[in-house]
Scaffold this motif. Structure first.
Motif, PDB file in Angstrom:
ATOM      1  N   LEU A 225       8.221 -12.438   0.373  1.00  0.00           N
ATOM      2  CA  LEU A 225       8.056 -10.997   0.595  1.00  0.00           C
ATOM      3  C   LEU A 225       7.520 -10.305  -0.653  1.00  0.00           C
ATOM      4  N   SER A 226       8.025 -10.703  -1.808  1.00  0.00           N
ATOM      5  CA  SER A 226       7.550 -10.106  -3.067  1.00  0.00           C
ATOM      6  C   SER A 226       6.076 -10.407  -3.282  1.00  0.00           C
ATOM      7  N   LEU A 227       5.695 -11.661  -3.012  1.00  0.00           N
ATOM      8  CA  LEU A 227       4.287 -12.020  -3.154  1.00  0.00           C
ATOM      9  C   LEU A 227       3.427 -11.225  -2.184  1.00  0.00           C
ATOM     10  N   ALA A 228       3.937 -11.061  -0.972  1.00  0.00           N
ATOM     11  CA  ALA A 228       3.193 -10.272   0.012  1.00  0.00           C
ATOM     12  C   ALA A 228       3.051  -8.827  -0.446  1.00  0.00           C
ATOM     13  N   MET A 229       4.118  -8.293  -1.053  1.00  0.00           N
ATOM     14  CA  MET A 229       4.052  -6.901  -1.536  1.00  0.00           C
ATOM     15  C   MET A 229       3.094  -6.776  -2.714  1.00  0.00           C
ATOM     16  N   VAL A 230       3.038  -7.793  -3.579  1.00  0.00           N
ATOM     17  CA  VAL A 230       2.082  -7.761  -4.684  1.00  0.00           C
ATOM     18  C   VAL A 230       0.660  -7.736  -4.148  1.00  0.00           C
ATOM     19  N   ILE A 231       0.405  -8.570  -3.134  1.00  0.00           N
ATOM     20  CA  ILE A 231      -0.933  -8.603  -2.533  1.00  0.00           C
ATOM     21  C   ILE A 231      -1.252  -7.269  -1.871  1.00  0.00           C
ATOM     22  N   LEU A 232      -0.252  -6.728  -1.169  1.00  0.00           N
ATOM     23  CA  LEU A 232      -0.454  -5.423  -0.523  1.00  0.00           C
ATOM     24  C   LEU A 232      -0.704  -4.336  -1.573  1.00  0.00           C
ATOM     25  N   SER A 233       0.027  -4.411  -2.680  1.00  0.00           N
ATOM     26  CA  SER A 233      -0.159  -3.427  -3.749  1.00  0.00           C
ATOM     27  C   SER A 233      -1.559  -3.532  -4.341  1.00  0.00           C
TER      28      SER A 233
END
Length: 527
Positions: A24-32
């Motif tokens: 989830l954190s990696l996904a949020m970094v990509i989304l950011s």
């Protein structure tokens, strides 16, 4: 005190939770990162619109030419607020700053070499790093009524940092992240329960300890232990098995047929049934083995063999068999000698010398027959067996005759003296049983034994009643007999097992009222 390891249940749950959190954190970094790119494009458009709006206002151009800075400041400040810019700066063509949100910076001159393109009627945006962060800046020329450039409008907006983007994204999808993490943890908990059940409730350290204990136990026992899976790959091969079978090196994971070409363990996988206490030859070794399928519930997952090397015991048995047979024969001979001496002594006392000489001649013929047997049969245990059977036949009023062409020098490699005793002894006993109950003054059993470089042949013929037609098809099955109290059902079963184990075969002929003949053929060399 030794620290107790975390249970498998908790380890799987925590690992899965951390993995979900990391994903989830990696996904949020990509989304950011994607949001930052989108925001950058959006700010470029907004700053360009704000700069164009300010530069194209007629009064702005007039006030720049007349240097009406107060009016110019008021108009630019209202535009800045309306377009939500961090700043809108106005320069004249001499690079003098006429308007700035910070009054102390009004009047500063922009050095040459910096943003020269803006003073050459270029319209563009750029990303620039300042004291307060990274800004998106838009440049638009100010032109008078004659379309001559008289200055430059610069609109700027600070770009949020990566952390700010991340926090913003986290706030917007915090509920979704929480639900995903919760569902993942609950799913991991139940997955861990299933894994734990499949491991019979054991922890990894318990499995390792049990595995080590089992290996130590297998290596400590004297019997050989081999296990294979359904693909005939070795999963267990203890030290005793290596010692007995003379196998060296790594064995786990190898095909059992590569390690032991003439192995019989895969037979269990094919037959799907156990083979208990079976005897067979493996090369020059005499092996006694129990082979059973390995079951997991109703599913067969492999096969296990526990075996021992009986070669030395078989050799001792051969010696004992020979000694016992000879002892029995000598006992019978001693008894016969005593009877002969008593008979001769009685005849001499009665002064019947002619009868005594005639009797001595008969005894001499009998002993000559015995000497012929010991000369033709070079295997001591078999010679002793035959002499014993001849004595028994005499007590049953049966004449046991040895074919004059019989000769026996060596036992085939795949048989022992005990096996030979089983074959010859049971065939003779069956013939005796067939003759025992009939009324016939001329009961005869003929034994023929002959061996050469290629095979060993044993034939037993009797003049009994023949074999009952009802049992012909099942003659060699255990417990099948044509008459009560006969060894036929067991004896022939044992004979067949020994013969087939040695790679031989057994044939028979029978005729009602005329007797039966059994012929055993055993090749001395493997084909």
């Amino acid at each position: 005190m030794r620290h107790r390891p975390l249970s498998l249940h908790w380890r799987i749950t925590l690992f899965a939770g951390l993995l979900i959190l990391f994903t989830l954190s990696l996904a949020m970094v990509i989304l950011s990162w994607q949001a930052e790119n989108i925001e950058t494009r959006r700010l470029r458009e907004r700053t360009e619109i704000a700069a164009r709006t300010a530069a194209t206002m007629p009064e702005v151009a007039d006030w720049v030419e007349t240097r009406a800075q107060d009016r110019l400041y008021d108009v630019i400040e209202r535009l800045r607020i309306v377009h939500n810019m961090d700043y809108i700066t106005v320069y004249d063509q001499s690079r003098i700053r006429l308007v700035h949100p910070n009054p102390s910076r009004i009047g500063e001159i922009l050095p040459k070499g910096i943003d020269d393109a803006a003073f050459a009627e270029h319209i563009y945006t750029k990303k620039a790093k300042g004291e307060e962060g990274v800004f998106i800046k838009a440049y638009f020329p100010i032109k008078n009524k004659n379309l001559e450039q008289i200055g430059v409008i610069v609109a700027g907006k600070r770009l949020p940092t990566a952390v700010e983007f991340f926090v913003h994204q986290l706030k917007s999808i915090s509920l979704a992240v929480f639900l995903a993490l919760l569902i993942g943890l609950v799913g991991s908990w139940f997955l861990a329960l299933q894994v734990k059940r499949s491991l019979l409730g054991l922890e990894p350290h318990q499995i390792v300890r049990m595995y080590s204990e089992r290996l130590a136990a297998f290596d400590a026992i004297q019997e050989g232990v081999i296990a294979i899976d359904m693909e005939e790959k070795v999963t267990i091969f203890n030290r005793s098995a290596k010692r007995i079978l003379h196998v060296e090196g790594e064995t786990i994971g190898h095909s059992i047929r590569d390690l032991i070409p003439d192995t019989r363990l895969p037979e269990v996988l094919e037959a799907r049934k156990p083979f208990v206490h079976t005897e067979f030859r493996l090369g020059n070794q005499y092996i006694v083995s129990t082979r059973v399928p390995i079951m997991l519930g109703d599913e067969m997952i492999g096969a296990l063999a526990v075996f021992t090397d009986r070669t030395e015991a078989a050799s001792l048995a051969e010696m004992l068999t020979g000694v016992q047979a000879y002892a029995e024969a000598l006992k019978i001979q001693a008894h016969e000698h005593k009877n002969v001496l008593h008979a001769i002594a009685g005849m001499l006392e009665l002064d019947k010398k002619d009868e005594a000489l005639k009797y001595l001649h008969q005894v001499h013929v009998t002993y000559d027959e015995w000497l012929k047997i010991t000369s033709a049969i070079k295997v001591p245990s078999i010679a002793g067996l035959i002499l014993g059977k001849m004595a028994k036949a005499k007590t049953l009023n049966i004449v046991l005759m040895i074919d004059r062409d019989s000769a026996f020098h060596t036992i085939p490699e795949r048989l022992t003296a005990g096996d030979m005793v089983t074959i010859i002894g049971n065939l003779l006993e069956n013939a005796f049983d067939a003759l025992k109950e009939i009324e016939n003054p001329d009961k005869r059993v003929i034994l023929y034994i002959y061996d050469d470089d290629t095979s060993l042949t044993i034939a037993v013929n009797d003049n009994g009643p023949g074999i009952d037609e009802r049992v012909l098809d099942r003659l060699f099955e255990r417990g099948v007999s044509g008459k009560d109290d006969s060894h036929l059902g067991v004896g022939l079963y044992l004979v067949r097992n020994v013969v087939e184990r040695a790679g031989g075969w057994i044939d028979f002929e029978t005729q009602q009222g005329e007797g039966a003949e059994f012929v055993v053929t055993i090749p001395k060399k493997e084909k």
